[in-house]
Design an enzyme around this catalytic site. Structure first.
Site, mmCIF file in Angstrom:
data_model
loop_
_atom_site.group_PDB
_atom_site.id
_atom_site.type_symbol
_atom_site.label_atom_id
_atom_site.label_comp_id
_atom_site.label_asym_id
_atom_site.label_seq_id
_atom_site.Cartn_x
_atom_site.Cartn_y
_atom_site.Cartn_z
ATOM 1 N N LYS A 1 -11.218 -26.588 12.033
ATOM 2 C CA LYS A 1 -11.514 -25.165 11.809
ATOM 3 C C LYS A 1 -10.248 -24.394 11.491
ATOM 4 O O LYS A 1 -10.205 -23.576 10.555
ATOM 5 C CB LYS A 1 -12.196 -24.592 13.048
ATOM 6 N N GLN B 1 -8.543 -15.448 17.463
ATOM 7 C CA GLN B 1 -8.463 -14.447 16.402
ATOM 8 C C GLN B 1 -8.865 -13.074 16.920
ATOM 9 O O GLN B 1 -9.720 -12.965 17.811
ATOM 10 C CB GLN B 1 -9.410 -14.820 15.243
ATOM 11 N N GLN C 1 -14.955 -18.445 8.699
ATOM 12 C CA GLN C 1 -14.922 -19.906 8.609
ATOM 13 C C GLN C 1 -15.499 -20.327 7.270
ATOM 14 O O GLN C 1 -16.388 -19.678 6.734
ATOM 15 C CB GLN C 1 -15.760 -20.527 9.734
ATOM 16 N N GLY D 1 -21.898 -25.922 15.850
ATOM 17 C CA GLY D 1 -22.493 -25.641 17.140
ATOM 18 C C GLY D 1 -22.322 -26.718 18.189
ATOM 19 O O GLY D 1 -22.863 -26.599 19.284
ATOM 20 N N GLU E 1 -19.089 -18.636 7.401
ATOM 21 C CA GLU E 1 -19.406 -17.586 8.365
ATOM 22 C C GLU E 1 -18.623 -16.345 7.981
ATOM 23 O O GLU E 1 -17.432 -16.417 7.654
ATOM 24 C CB GLU E 1 -19.058 -18.027 9.786
ATOM 25 N N ARG F 1 -16.522 -24.229 5.505
ATOM 26 C CA ARG F 1 -16.475 -25.691 5.631
ATOM 27 C C ARG F 1 -17.465 -26.292 4.636
ATOM 28 O O ARG F 1 -18.404 -25.618 4.188
ATOM 29 C CB ARG F 1 -16.838 -26.108 7.050
ATOM 30 N N HIS G 1 -43.233 -54.534 -2.215
ATOM 31 C CA HIS G 1 -43.075 -55.717 -1.351
ATOM 32 C C HIS G 1 -43.749 -55.552 0.011
ATOM 33 O O HIS G 1 -44.548 -56.390 0.425
ATOM 34 C CB HIS G 1 -41.583 -55.995 -1.119
ATOM 35 N N ARG H 1 -12.260 -19.999 19.564
ATOM 36 C CA ARG H 1 -13.145 -20.991 18.933
ATOM 37 C C ARG H 1 -12.549 -22.396 19.022
ATOM 38 O O ARG H 1 -11.343 -22.571 18.826
ATOM 39 C CB ARG H 1 -13.369 -20.649 17.455
#
Length: 804
Positions: free
Chosen positions: A26, A142, A240, A91, A227, A242, A763, A76
Site C-alpha cells: 500500500k 496519513q 489508494q 479488507g 479509493e 491497486r 468426454h 492503514r
C-alpha cells in the site's frame, strides 16, 4: 536513506514504487501516486524493518506524527504481500480511522501489525499460494481527509470485464460503507455517455473521477481499483490505487475490424486450467489444422493461457451464422450456445456483404466431398471402419517413435521441428464424425416421441471407447492386488508413485498398465503437463478409490454391462414405439442409433491416438531441457515447457540464458492456475458475454444445468479441483469445473457427476452415460455453490441439482 542504516519511519514523499519489501504494497503504491503528481494526503510509513525488529519505534513515530502537525490520522496496514498484481488483500488486514494522540497512534500501529496473522489474512495467503513466513507488515499513517463524499473507483467494469467502462460506488462521509459493504451505496457506470445524475455525486464529481481513472490506468499500465475522497471544497484526494486482480486478461489485438468475439475452446478437451507456452503453440496448430480439415477457418488465440477461437468472421458471415449456434451444440454446449445467440442478436455483429472467396469455396467443397464419402462409408460398414481406424492409430503410434541415433540438443530439436504436429487421417476422422452425427440426429427425428432421458439411456454403455477400456483395465488391476490391498489404501498416492518409479513396489501390474496408458494424464492435450508414466500419482489415487468399492454389484464392470443392457432394451422399446407413430422417421432414427452404438464410442480414439506423438515430442524436449540445464541456461529440465520452440532454438544455437523469462512465465502460470472461473466467451473490449445475459434461477436450493445422463441420485457432494489426490468414496457425487479423460477413473466410484461446463457429447458426460451414472453439466459456479459433504440430488433427466 543511508545504506546499511536501519530505517523505521519514512515519509511517503520519500517512498518509491520499488520499495515494496521495505514499506509494503500500500505504501509503495501511495509513493508511486505522489511521484505521478497525484493528490495524496501527507503522511509517513512505519517500515517492515520495525515490524521485523518486533518493538514499535515509538520515538520515531511520535516525531513523524508531530511533523504532520498532530490531529486525526488514518492508520492503514501495508503488508509486503498486498496490492499485488494477483492478490489485492482488500479488507484482509486492519485500518483504523480518526486516530488522535500519540498513545492511540501507537496502539493503532500495533493493531495493524497483529492483523498480519489474523485468520482471514492467513487463509487468503494460503489461497493465493503466498509464503506465510516471508511476509512482513508496514503501516501507513496519513493526515485524515474530512470528506463530503468518498468511495471506490474501478477503471474497468469488474463484473462484466469491459475495459471501456468505469464503475463508481460512493457514499456521503468517510465512505466506509462502500469498503465494508455495511449499507446501500450509490452506484454509477461511466461509459462515456452523459446522463442525468442522482445520488451523492454530481456530474462534475464524476468527471473528476473519470479523468483520474484514465490517468491512473495510464500510469500503471493496467486497470486500477482506487479509493478516493472528495472534501467539502470539491477537491479529489486519492487514498489508494491497486491493480484489479479479478479481471480476466484482455484478448490480444488482432488488427481486424472491432468488436470481435472469442469463444473458449479448452473445455471441449475438458480443461480450464492454463496451458503451458510450449503446449499452447502445439494446441493452436492442432486445433487450427483439425478445423481446416473440416472446412472451418478459425484463428486460435491465447487469452490468460487458455485457448479461444475468434468466431467473429463466422458470426458475420451470412452463410455461417445461420448454423453457428446449432453446430456449437455438439462440443461447446448450451452455455456457449446461449452466448452466441446473444452475439448474433447484437447489431455490431450483423452480417456483412462479404462472402467466401472462390478458393475457400473450392476447398470447402473438396472437404465436403471427402466428408460425405468418409461418413457414408463408416455408416454403411461400421465394423470395417473401426478396423481401419485402429490400424491407422497403430501406424501413428509406430511412426511417432523418435530415431535411436539422436544424441545432442541440436539433433533432437531438428527432429521436433521436422515432424508434423498431428495426423488428420480420414480413416481416423470420419468414423468419429459419423458416430457423433448418428448419436446427435435422432433426437430431432424423435421429438415428441422420446425425451432427453430416453435418448441418454440409448447412448449408455457404448462399446469401443478407449477411455472406458482404460478405466476397466485399472479396475481389473485393482481386483488383483490381493495381499497388497492395505499398502495401496494406507499409503499416500504420491509416495506410492515415487516408490513405483524407484522400482520399490511389489509387482501389482502397474508397469503393464502404464505401458498401455502411461501416455495419458490430466490435461493431457497440454504438451507441458507430465504424463502418467512420468508421475503416476493420479493412477494410484484412483486405484485406492476402486479398492473402497466393496459391493460387487457396484463394480464399474457390472455398472457398464448394466448400462449396455439397459441401452439395448431402451433402443428396442423406443424404435417399436416410434414405428407406431412415425414409421419413416422411426426407421431412420433406429438405423442411426444402431450405428451410434457401433461408432460413437470411437470419439475418444482420435485424441488417444494424437497423444502418442505428443508423448514423444515431450520426451525429446525434456532431454533438450536437461542439456540446457547442464549448460546453465535453464534451472531445471521441464522449464523448457515455458518457452516456445523459437526461444528454445536461440538457447540451443546461441546459448541465450532463458531462466529469467521462464521464472516470469511460471509466476503467471501459477496465478492463472488459481483462477476458478474462465469466461465462456469474451468480446474484444474484455466483456465476459455471459455476465450480460438475463439471469435465471432454479429456486431455493435448486441449481439449473443441462441433463447429460439420465437418472436420479442423492448423495454427499465431493468437490474436486485436482484428481491427482482426490479421495472419492463409493456413492459420492463428483462436482468439478470440468473433466477430461484423465478424470474418468474417478467416475467408477462416483454416484453422479456435476460440472460447470461441457457439452452432451463431451468426454465427461459420454463416460457418465456409459457407466449409467446421472450427470448434469453447465451448472454455473457449481464448485463454489456446493461444498464437500453437502447432501445433493442430481436429476440427470431434468437437468437440475438440488442442494439439501
Amino acid at each position: 536513506m543511508q545504506l546499511g542504516v536501519a530505517v523505521y519511519v519514512l515519509a511517503l514523499s520519500e517512498v518509491t514504487a520499488d520499495m515494496g519489501d521495505l514499506v509494503g504494497g500500500k505504501a509503495a503504491g501511495l509513493g508511486a501516486l505522489i511521484r505521478h503528481d497525484e493528490r495524496v494526503p501527507d503522511g509517513f510509513c512505519v517500515t517492515t524493518e520495525a515490524y521485523r525488529r518486533g518493538v514499535v519505534p515509538a520515538a520515531e513515530i511520535i516525531a513523524a506524527y508531530q511533523r504532520l502537525g498532530g490531529g486525526p490520522v488514518a492508520v492503514r496496514s501495508s503488508a509486503t504481500a498486498e496490492d499485488l498484481p494477483d492478490a489485492s488483500f482488500a479488507g484482509q488486514q486492519d485500518t483504523v480511522l480518526g486516530v488522535t494522540g500519540t498513545a492511540e497512534l501507537i496502539a493503532a500501529v500495533e493493531k495493524c501489525w497483529e492483523s498480519l496473522h489474523s485468520d482471514r489474512a492467513t487463509v487468503y495467503r494460503d489461497a493465493h499460494g503466498i509464503d506465510q513466513h516471508g511476509v512482513a507488515m508496514g503501516v501507513v499513517v496519513q493526515r485524515m481527509v474530512t470528506p463530503a463524499v468518498a468511495g471506490v473507483l474501478c477503471t474497468a467494469n469488474p463484473l462484466t470485464g469491459r475495459r471501456d467502462e468505469m464503475v463508481v460506488d460512493a457514499a456521503p462521509g468517510l465512505g466506509t460503507a462502500v469498503v465494508d459493504g455495511a449499507s446501500a451505496v450509490d452506484h454509477y457506470v461511466l461509459d462515456g455517455v452523459a446522463g442525468d445524475q442522482t445520488g451523492c455525486l454530481t456530474s462534475a464529481h464524476l468527471d473528476l473521477l473519470r479523468a483520474a481513472g484514465e490517468r491512473l490506468a495510464g500510469h500503471f499500465g493496467c486497470p486500477q481499483d482506487v479509493e478516493w475522497a472528495i472534501d467539502p471544497d470539491d477537491v479529489l484526494w486519492l487514498l489508494q490505487s491497486r491493480p484489479i486482480t479479478s479481471l480476466f486478461p484482455l484478448p490480444p489485438a488482432t488488427g481486424k475490424p472491432l468488436p470481435r468475439v472469442f469463444v473458449e475452446f479448452g473445455h471441449v478437451q475438458g480443461m480450464l486450467r492454463p496451458v503451458t507456452p510450449m503446449g499452447m503453440a502445439t494446441l493452436r496448430a492442432q486445433i487450427t489444422a483439425m478445423l481446416a480439415a473440416l472446412g472451418v477457418r478459425v484463428e486460435i488465440v491465447d487469452i490468460g493461457g487458455r485457448l479461444y477461437g475468434d468466431l467473429t468472421d463466422l458470426a458475420r458471415s451470412r452463410s455461417s451464422r445461420r448454423r453457428l449456434v446449432k453446430l456449437m451444440a455438439v462440443d461447446f454446449g448450451p452455455r456457449a450456445q446461449a452466448v452466441m445467440q446473444h452475439v448474433l442478436a447484437d447489431p455490431r455483429f450483423a452480417p456483412t456483404g462479404a462472402g467466401r472467396g472462390a478458393a475457400r469455396q473450392a476447398a470447402s467443397l473438396r472437404t465436403a466431398g471427402r466428408a460425405v464419402v468418409g461418413i457414408v462409408r463408416a455408416l454403411a460398414r461400421p465394423d470395417a471402419a473401426r478396423i481401419r481406424m485402429f490400424a491407422a492409430i497403430e501406424q501413428l503410434r509406430a511412426r511417432s517413435v523418435a530415431p535411436d541415433d539422436l544424441r545432442t540438443a541440436v539433433e533432437r530439436l531438428r527432429h521436433v521441428e521436422a515432424r508434423g504436429d498431428t495426423d488428420h487421417s480420414d480413416a481416423i476422422m470420419w468414423p468419429i464424425v459419423a458416430g457423433m452425427l448418428a448419436a446427435a440426429l435422432p433426437a430431432a427425428l424423435l421429438k415428441g416421441v422420446a425425451g432427453p432421458d430416453e435418448m441418454h439411456a440409448v447412448l449408455g454403455g457404448m462399446p469401443h471407447n478407449v477411455t472406458i477400456e482404460m478405466d476397466l483395465a485399472l479396475w481389473r488391476l485393482a481386483q488383483g492386488v490381493g495381499a497388497h490391498r492395505h499398502l495401496l489404501l494406507d499409503t499416500p498416492p504420491g509416495e506410492l508413485a515415487s516408490r513405483h518409479l524407484r522400482g520399490e513396489l511389489p509387482d501389482i501390474g502397474m508397469a503393464g498398465f502404464l505401458d498401455a496408458y502411461g501416455h495419458r494424464g490430466v490435461a493431457e492435450v497440454d504438451l507441458g503437463v507430465p504424463r502418467w508414466a512420468e508421475d503416476p500419482t493420479p493412477v494410484f489415487a484412483a486405484l485406492a478409490n476402486y479398492l473402497r468399492v466393496t459391493d460387487p454389484e457396484q463394480g464399474p464392470d457390472q455398472r457398464f454391462h448394466r448400462a449396455a443392457a439397459t441401452a439395448e432394451t431402451a433402443l428396442r422399446e423406443l424404435t417399436a414405439r416410434a414405428r407406431r407413430r412415425r414409421p419413416v422417421r422411426a426407421m431412420i432414427a433406429g438405423f442411426l442409433l444402431r450405428r451410434a452404438r457401433a461408432l460413437a464410442g470411437l470419439r475418444e480414439a482420435g485424441k488417444f491416438a494424437g497423444l502418442y506423438p505428443l508423448r514423444e515430442t515431450r520426451r525429446q524436449l525434456l532431454l533438450i531441457g536437461a542439456e540446457l540445464t547442464d549448460a546453465g541456461l535453464l534451472d531445471q529440465h521441464d522449464d523448457i515447457m515455458f518457452l516456445t520452440l523459437d526461444e528454445v532454438r536461440v538457447a540451443v544455437h546461441q546459448g541465450v540464458d532463458q531462466r529469467e523469462l521462464v521464472a516470469s512465465r511460471r509466476a503467471v502460470h501459477r496465478r492463472e492456475l488459481r483462477r476458478r472461473s474462465v469466461p465462456v466467451a469474451l468480446l474484444s473490449d474484455g466483456t465476459d458475454v455471459e455476465t450480460v445475459l438475463p439471469r435465471t434461477s432454479g429456486g431455493d436450493g435448486t441449481l439449473a444445468g443441462v441433463g447429460a445422463s439420465a437418472g436420479r441420485v442423492t448423495g454427499p457432494a465431493r468437490v474436486v479441483h485436482d484428481p491427482a489426490t482426490a479421495h472419492v468414496e463409493p456413492g459420492d457425487v463428483l462436482v468439478a469445473a470440468t473433466t477430461d479423460p484423465g478424470w474418468t477413473p474417478l467416475f467408477l466410484t462416483a454416484a453422479a457427476l456435476v460440472t460447470e461446463t461441457g457439452a452432451i457429447m463431451a468426454h465427461g458426460p459420454t463416460v457418465a452415460r456409459e457407466y449409467g451414472i446421472p450427470a448434469v453439466i453447465c451448472v454455473p459456479d457449481a464448485t463454489r455453490t456446493i461444498t464437500t459433504g453437502q447432501l445433493v440430488t442430481v436429476d440427470g433427466g431434468a437437468g437440475v441439482v438440488t442442494v439439501h
